[in-house]
Design a protein around this motif. Structure first.
Motif, PDB file in Angstrom:
ATOM      1  N   ARG A  26       0.193  -4.909  -6.375  1.00  0.00           N
ATOM      2  CA  ARG A  26       0.111  -6.303  -5.932  1.00  0.00           C
ATOM      3  C   ARG A  26       0.300  -7.260  -7.123  1.00  0.00           C
ATOM      4  O   ARG A  26       0.948  -8.294  -6.999  1.00  0.00           O
ATOM      5  N   ASN A  27      -0.233  -6.874  -8.295  1.00  0.00           N
ATOM      6  CA  ASN A  27      -0.044  -7.694  -9.487  1.00  0.00           C
ATOM      7  C   ASN A  27       1.431  -7.786  -9.867  1.00  0.00           C
ATOM      8  O   ASN A  27       1.920  -8.839 -10.258  1.00  0.00           O
ATOM      9  N   ILE A  71       6.884 -12.736  -7.822  1.00  0.00           N
ATOM     10  CA  ILE A  71       6.936 -13.972  -7.013  1.00  0.00           C
ATOM     11  C   ILE A  71       6.940 -15.182  -7.950  1.00  0.00           C
ATOM     12  O   ILE A  71       7.706 -16.125  -7.778  1.00  0.00           O
ATOM     13  N   ALA A  91       4.581   5.348  -5.514  1.00  0.00           N
ATOM     14  CA  ALA A  91       4.773   5.232  -6.971  1.00  0.00           C
ATOM     15  C   ALA A  91       3.622   5.875  -7.757  1.00  0.00           C
ATOM     16  O   ALA A  91       3.693   5.974  -8.983  1.00  0.00           O
ATOM     17  N   GLY A  92       2.570   6.294  -7.052  1.00  0.00           N
ATOM     18  CA  GLY A  92       1.414   6.889  -7.740  1.00  0.00           C
ATOM     19  C   GLY A  92       0.611   5.853  -8.509  1.00  0.00           C
ATOM     20  O   GLY A  92      -0.018   6.167  -9.514  1.00  0.00           O
ATOM     21  N   ASN A  93       0.633   4.617  -8.031  1.00  0.00           N
ATOM     22  CA  ASN A  93      -0.159   3.539  -8.645  1.00  0.00           C
ATOM     23  C   ASN A  93      -1.217   3.057  -7.662  1.00  0.00           C
ATOM     24  O   ASN A  93      -1.160   3.367  -6.478  1.00  0.00           O
ATOM     25  N   SER A  94      -2.151   2.263  -8.180  1.00  0.00           N
ATOM     26  CA  SER A  94      -3.173   1.717  -7.292  1.00  0.00           C
ATOM     27  C   SER A  94      -2.635   0.466  -6.598  1.00  0.00           C
ATOM     28  O   SER A  94      -1.654  -0.136  -7.057  1.00  0.00           O
ATOM     29  N   TYR A  95      -3.301   0.075  -5.521  1.00  0.00           N
ATOM     30  CA  TYR A  95      -2.869  -1.107  -4.769  1.00  0.00           C
ATOM     31  C   TYR A  95      -2.888  -2.387  -5.626  1.00  0.00           C
ATOM     32  O   TYR A  95      -1.893  -3.121  -5.646  1.00  0.00           O
ATOM     33  N   PRO A  96      -3.995  -2.664  -6.374  1.00  0.00           N
ATOM     34  CA  PRO A  96      -3.982  -3.916  -7.162  1.00  0.00           C
ATOM     35  C   PRO A  96      -2.894  -3.948  -8.240  1.00  0.00           C
ATOM     36  O   PRO A  96      -2.336  -5.004  -8.520  1.00  0.00           O
ATOM     37  N   THR A  97      -2.557  -2.781  -8.805  1.00  0.00           N
ATOM     38  CA  THR A  97      -1.490  -2.745  -9.816  1.00  0.00           C
ATOM     39  C   THR A  97      -0.164  -3.170  -9.181  1.00  0.00           C
ATOM     40  O   THR A  97       0.588  -3.970  -9.750  1.00  0.00           O
ATOM     41  N   LYS A 155       0.838  -1.210   0.000  1.00  0.00           N
ATOM     42  CA  LYS A 155       0.000   0.000   0.000  1.00  0.00           C
ATOM     43  C   LYS A 155       0.870   1.257   0.000  1.00  0.00           C
ATOM     44  O   LYS A 155       0.632   2.200  -0.749  1.00  0.00           O
ATOM     45  N   ASP A 199       2.939 -10.174  -7.479  1.00  0.00           N
ATOM     46  CA  ASP A 199       2.569 -11.558  -7.808  1.00  0.00           C
ATOM     47  C   ASP A 199       3.381 -12.068  -9.008  1.00  0.00           C
ATOM     48  O   ASP A 199       3.828 -13.209  -9.015  1.00  0.00           O
ATOM     49  N   ASP A 200       3.534 -11.197 -10.022  1.00  0.00           N
ATOM     50  CA  ASP A 200       4.311 -11.585 -11.209  1.00  0.00           C
ATOM     51  C   ASP A 200       5.768 -11.860 -10.833  1.00  0.00           C
ATOM     52  O   ASP A 200       6.390 -12.798 -11.343  1.00  0.00           O
TER      53      ASP A 200
END
Lengths: 90, 193
Positions: free
Chosen positions: A73-74, A80, A65-71, A59, A77-78
């Motif tokens: 987290r994605n 990982i 970074a001025g991005n959203s949380y899901p972006t 978060k 995930d990528d």
């Protein structure tokens, strides 16, 4: 200077063949595997560093970074998934 | 705002900002729908209906948001257990925004007169004649309506993709099937509520 990790000729992963001491100029030759962290792209290494510096808060990283949380987290995930694949190959 | 953000606002904006914007847009959009005498009698449909009230418009909008949110959330959870409800809900809320703009287009008087003509004599649709200016306007508005429809699906797709990190072609196919299923469900549920 940016450390190359992919062969510019055949695009295979590069390995370490020589290391040198800047102080006494001792050279070590061999055929060493790059550490897993160095097999990642510069952006991916920066991402991990940022994650560490923000105390593991996606978060907080997203906010900076001025991005959203899901972006964010994605991306995580990528990364990982990529590291898991690299570990399997190892 | 660049094109990338316009097409995928879920990439940049926080879930809180999108949620507040989506809720406000739903309320204002429902009022626009009532004001323009439009109705959403299907998930991806807008028609004229002078009997629409603010509450009917709000009910239709809410149903469509709930339908896509629930269906896509269940699918999102199947493909990625980290999928959050708020991200899918935001996709569902923004998906409706282009439809509010579509309602605004319904107030063009010549569109209403064409609608009246068709309602009077549905079998004579092929025999309708238009003045050149009206024809140009109809073509322009139709293109704009198609662009808005494509934009709404793009918003929903990008919202879903960002929320679930979906990448496989099968995920995209199922997404399409879910939209069609939601369209059928909305047509079944709307007359019941």
């Amino acid at each position: 200077m940016k450390l190359p990790i992919i062969c510019p000729s055949c695009e295979n992963a590069l390995r370490v063949s020589q290391m040198k001491c800047d102080n006494c100029e001792t050279e070590v030759n061999g055929n060493y595997d790059l550490p897993l962290y160095l097999k990642l792209s510069r952006d991916e290494q920066d991402f991990i560093l940022e994650f560490f510096l923000s105390s593991g808060s996606i978060k907080e990283m997203a906010k900076q970074a001025g991005n959203s949380y899901p972006t964010m987290r994605n991306k995580m995930d990528d990364l990982i998934e990529k590291i898991s694949e690299l570990k399997k190959v190892k | 705002m660049n094109w990338q953000t316009f097409l995928n606002p879920f990439d940049k904006f926080s879930e809180k900002s999108i949620f507040i914007f989506g809720i406000l847009a739903a309320i204002i959009g429902s009022y626009i729908t009532f004001f323009c005498g439009a109705t959403y009698d299907g998930l991806i449909e807008v028609h004229l209906n002078p009997e629409t009230t603010f509450l009917i418009a709000l009910k239709e909008n809410s149903l469509h948001v709930v339908l896509v949110t629930v269906l896509l959330f269940v699918f999102g959870k199947i493909i990625n257990k980290r999928t959050r409800f708020i991200d899918i809900l935001n996709a569902g809320l923004l998906f409706r925004v282009p439809f509010y703009v579509m309602s605004l287009l319904m107030i063009f008087p010549f569109l209403q007169s064409i609608d009246d003509e068709i309602k009077k004599n549905p079998e004579a649709v092929g025999k309708l004649s238009f003045k050149p200016f009206d024809l140009v306007m109809i073509i322009l508005i139709t293109c704009f309506l198609i662009a808005l429809l494509v934009y709404s699906i793009t918003l929903l797709f990008n919202g879903f993709k960002t929320a679930t990190n979906a990448k496989k072609p099968l995920h995209y196919v199922v997404f399409g099937v879910i939209i069609l299923f939601a369209e059928i469900l909305s047509r079944i549920i709307l007359p019941l509520i």
